[in-house]
Design a protein around this motif. Structure first.
Motif, PDB file in Angstrom:
ATOM      1  N   MET A   8       9.954 -25.316  -3.642  1.00 45.46           N
ATOM      2  CA  MET A   8      10.758 -24.195  -4.140  1.00 45.46           C
ATOM      3  C   MET A   8      10.375 -22.928  -3.385  1.00 45.46           C
ATOM      4  O   MET A   8       9.195 -22.604  -3.257  1.00 45.46           O
ATOM      5  CB  MET A   8      10.538 -24.010  -5.648  1.00 45.46           C
ATOM      6  N   SER A   9      11.362 -22.214  -2.870  1.00 50.22           N
ATOM      7  CA  SER A   9      11.106 -20.989  -2.136  1.00 50.22           C
ATOM      8  C   SER A   9      10.679 -19.878  -3.091  1.00 50.22           C
ATOM      9  O   SER A   9      10.816 -19.992  -4.315  1.00 50.22           O
ATOM     10  CB  SER A   9      12.350 -20.560  -1.363  1.00 50.22           C
ATOM     11  N   ALA A  10      10.161 -18.773  -2.490  1.00 51.66           N
ATOM     12  CA  ALA A  10       9.750 -17.642  -3.316  1.00 51.66           C
ATOM     13  C   ALA A  10      10.938 -17.068  -4.076  1.00 51.66           C
ATOM     14  O   ALA A  10      10.820 -16.679  -5.245  1.00 51.66           O
ATOM     15  CB  ALA A  10       9.096 -16.572  -2.440  1.00 51.66           C
ATOM     16  N   ASP A  62      11.300 -16.782  -8.081  1.00 54.00           N
ATOM     17  CA  ASP A  62      11.629 -15.541  -8.785  1.00 54.00           C
ATOM     18  C   ASP A  62      12.810 -15.750  -9.727  1.00 54.00           C
ATOM     19  O   ASP A  62      12.828 -15.234 -10.854  1.00 54.00           O
ATOM     20  CB  ASP A  62      11.963 -14.439  -7.774  1.00 54.00           C
ATOM     21  N   ALA A  63      13.819 -16.509  -9.254  1.00 53.92           N
ATOM     22  CA  ALA A  63      14.989 -16.776 -10.098  1.00 53.92           C
ATOM     23  C   ALA A  63      14.603 -17.621 -11.300  1.00 53.92           C
ATOM     24  O   ALA A  63      15.105 -17.412 -12.414  1.00 53.92           O
ATOM     25  CB  ALA A  63      16.075 -17.466  -9.282  1.00 53.92           C
ATOM     26  N   ALA A  64      13.700 -18.593 -11.096  1.00 52.04           N
ATOM     27  CA  ALA A  64      13.253 -19.426 -12.213  1.00 52.04           C
ATOM     28  C   ALA A  64      12.488 -18.581 -13.230  1.00 52.04           C
ATOM     29  O   ALA A  64      12.648 -18.749 -14.447  1.00 52.04           O
ATOM     30  CB  ALA A  64      12.379 -20.565 -11.688  1.00 52.04           C
ATOM     31  N   GLY A  72      21.965 -21.443  -3.791  1.00 52.87           N
ATOM     32  CA  GLY A  72      21.344 -22.659  -3.299  1.00 52.87           C
ATOM     33  C   GLY A  72      21.170 -23.630  -4.436  1.00 52.87           C
ATOM     34  O   GLY A  72      21.200 -23.256  -5.603  1.00 52.87           O
ATOM     35  N   PRO A  73      20.968 -24.936  -4.105  1.00 48.77           N
ATOM     36  CA  PRO A  73      20.889 -25.942  -5.154  1.00 48.77           C
ATOM     37  C   PRO A  73      19.684 -25.762  -6.059  1.00 48.77           C
ATOM     38  O   PRO A  73      19.655 -26.279  -7.162  1.00 48.77           O
ATOM     39  CB  PRO A  73      20.832 -27.263  -4.375  1.00 48.77           C
ATOM     40  N   GLY A  74      18.623 -25.053  -5.587  1.00 49.85           N
ATOM     41  CA  GLY A  74      17.439 -24.897  -6.405  1.00 49.85           C
ATOM     42  C   GLY A  74      17.473 -23.686  -7.305  1.00 49.85           C
ATOM     43  O   GLY A  74      16.561 -23.504  -8.113  1.00 49.85           O
ATOM     44  N   ARG A  75      18.464 -22.826  -7.162  1.00 55.28           N
ATOM     45  CA  ARG A  75      18.498 -21.600  -7.974  1.00 55.28           C
ATOM     46  C   ARG A  75      19.052 -21.917  -9.360  1.00 55.28           C
ATOM     47  O   ARG A  75      20.125 -22.481  -9.496  1.00 55.28           O
ATOM     48  CB  ARG A  75      19.364 -20.539  -7.303  1.00 55.28           C
ATOM     49  N   PRO A  76      18.349 -21.530 -10.401  1.00 57.41           N
ATOM     50  CA  PRO A  76      18.847 -21.803 -11.754  1.00 57.41           C
ATOM     51  C   PRO A  76      20.061 -20.953 -12.087  1.00 57.41           C
ATOM     52  O   PRO A  76      20.350 -19.957 -11.425  1.00 57.41           O
ATOM     53  CB  PRO A  76      17.658 -21.453 -12.646  1.00 57.41           C
ATOM     54  N   ARG A  77      20.755 -21.376 -13.122  1.00 53.35           N
ATOM     55  CA  ARG A  77      21.957 -20.681 -13.567  1.00 53.35           C
ATOM     56  C   ARG A  77      21.866 -20.464 -15.064  1.00 53.35           C
ATOM     57  O   ARG A  77      21.135 -21.164 -15.768  1.00 53.35           O
ATOM     58  CB  ARG A  77      23.202 -21.503 -13.208  1.00 53.35           C
ATOM     59  N   LEU A  78      22.603 -19.490 -15.557  1.00 54.45           N
ATOM     60  CA  LEU A  78      22.674 -19.222 -16.987  1.00 54.45           C
ATOM     61  C   LEU A  78      23.958 -19.805 -17.542  1.00 54.45           C
ATOM     62  O   LEU A  78      25.030 -19.651 -16.945  1.00 54.45           O
ATOM     63  CB  LEU A  78      22.629 -17.713 -17.245  1.00 54.45           C
ATOM     64  N   ALA A  79      23.864 -20.468 -18.678  1.00 59.19           N
ATOM     65  CA  ALA A  79      25.033 -21.084 -19.302  1.00 59.19           C
ATOM     66  C   ALA A  79      25.915 -20.017 -19.937  1.00 59.19           C
ATOM     67  O   ALA A  79      25.427 -19.108 -20.604  1.00 59.19           O
ATOM     68  CB  ALA A  79      24.598 -22.101 -20.352  1.00 59.19           C
ATOM     69  N   THR A  80      27.206 -20.134 -19.724  1.00 61.32           N
ATOM     70  CA  THR A  80      28.166 -19.270 -20.406  1.00 61.32           C
ATOM     71  C   THR A  80      28.729 -20.022 -21.611  1.00 61.32           C
ATOM     72  O   THR A  80      28.632 -21.240 -21.701  1.00 61.32           O
ATOM     73  CB  THR A  80      29.302 -18.848 -19.467  1.00 61.32           C
ATOM     74  N   GLY A  81      29.314 -19.257 -22.528  1.00 60.41           N
ATOM     75  CA  GLY A  81      29.920 -19.874 -23.701  1.00 60.41           C
ATOM     76  C   GLY A  81      28.961 -20.124 -24.849  1.00 60.41           C
ATOM     77  O   GLY A  81      29.359 -20.681 -25.870  1.00 60.41           O
ATOM     78  N   VAL A  82      27.688 -19.725 -24.688  1.00 59.43           N
ATOM     79  CA  VAL A  82      26.700 -19.914 -25.752  1.00 59.43           C
ATOM     80  C   VAL A  82      26.345 -18.565 -26.377  1.00 59.43           C
ATOM     81  O   VAL A  82      26.661 -18.299 -27.531  1.00 59.43           O
ATOM     82  CB  VAL A  82      25.435 -20.619 -25.221  1.00 59.43           C
ATOM     83  N   ARG A  83      25.707 -17.719 -25.602  1.00 59.35           N
ATOM     84  CA  ARG A  83      25.365 -16.375 -26.072  1.00 59.35           C
ATOM     85  C   ARG A  83      26.296 -15.308 -25.499  1.00 59.35           C
ATOM     86  O   ARG A  83      26.319 -14.178 -25.970  1.00 59.35           O
ATOM     87  CB  ARG A  83      23.919 -16.031 -25.695  1.00 59.35           C
ATOM     88  N   PHE A  84      27.031 -15.654 -24.449  1.00 60.23           N
ATOM     89  CA  PHE A  84      27.986 -14.724 -23.851  1.00 60.23           C
ATOM     90  C   PHE A  84      29.005 -15.506 -23.036  1.00 60.23           C
ATOM     91  O   PHE A  84      28.759 -16.644 -22.624  1.00 60.23           O
ATOM     92  CB  PHE A  84      27.272 -13.701 -22.949  1.00 60.23           C
TER      93      PHE A  84
END
Length: 218
Positions: free
Chosen positions: A1-3, A7-9, A38-50
């Motif tokens: 995992m890159s720096a 940071d994103a995680a 990039g494939p390693g960057r996390p994402r935030l789910a929509t439709g749950v809290r916003f």
């Protein structure tokens, strides 16, 4: 995992702990808020809290220049796109709301992300960010009134509950904000107008072939 990915995680973990925003696995794709960095960057789910309303950055800039900070809610910029966080369920309401505002059937670059969608994790408010990373234009936290009171979540634009709002019988003038939340109707009306204006008169250097042809015969 890159720096950058680390940071994103870390940012995703902070959003989950501080705001209760769940992460969503997987890279970007159609209906997920655009391609991720990039494939390693996390994402935030929509439709749950916003939910998210995504527009061209030029349209978003116009709206933010017209509406005071609280009226637009939290806002993220990512390249040429801007994402405005709104209350959960707003994505489902958008088609009917646009019809009610007489924008139905008009081609608008206004995308709604709700349940099952996601957006790339923005850099933490005030933190350094790498090239191309999403960042906050209007952060999701605001200072409380008194010194030392800490931060509070910024209210998300939402539909009011009383009759008169889209989907309810009654006069349109009955529609307004509820519970101190910013008015989703006002925000969507401003976004639709700005998106339409940007489509007809795109910023210099971003005109499409169709736009250039229209200008040539004007």
């Amino acid at each position: 995992m890159s720096a950058t990915e680390q940071d994103a995680a870390d940012a995703a973990a902070w959003y989950g702990a501080r705001l209760g925003w769940p992460a969503a696995p997987g890279p970007g794709g159609p209906g997920s808020g655009g391609p991720g960095p990039g494939p390693g960057r996390p994402r935030l789910a929509t439709g749950v809290r916003f939910d998210v309303l995504e527009v061209p950055a030029a349209a978003g800039d116009e709206v933010l220049g017209r509406l005071p900070g609280p009226a637009a809610g939290p806002v993220v910029r990512h390249g040429a796109r801007m994402r405005l966080l709104v209350a959960p369920g707003a994505a489902e309401e958008l088609p009917g709301l646009l019809d009610w505002l007489e924008w139905g059937g008009v081609a608008l670059d206004l995308v709604a992300l709700g349940r099952g969608g996601s957006m790339p994790v923005p850099a933490l408010p005030g933190a350094a960010r790498g090239p191309g990373e999403p960042f906050w234009v209007r952060p999701p936290l605001a200072r409380r009134g008194g010194e030392g009171d800490g931060d509070r979540p910024v209210p998300l634009p939402a539909l009011a509950g009383p009759p008169g709002c889209p989907g309810h019988p009654g006069p349109a003038r009955a529609c307004g904000t509820g519970g101190g939340a910013p008015d989703l109707v006002r925000l969507v009306a401003a976004l639709a107008t700005a998106c339409h204006r940007v489509r007809l008169f795109p910023p210099p250097g971003r005109r499409t072939a169709r736009n250039r042809q229209a200008w040539a015969f004007s």
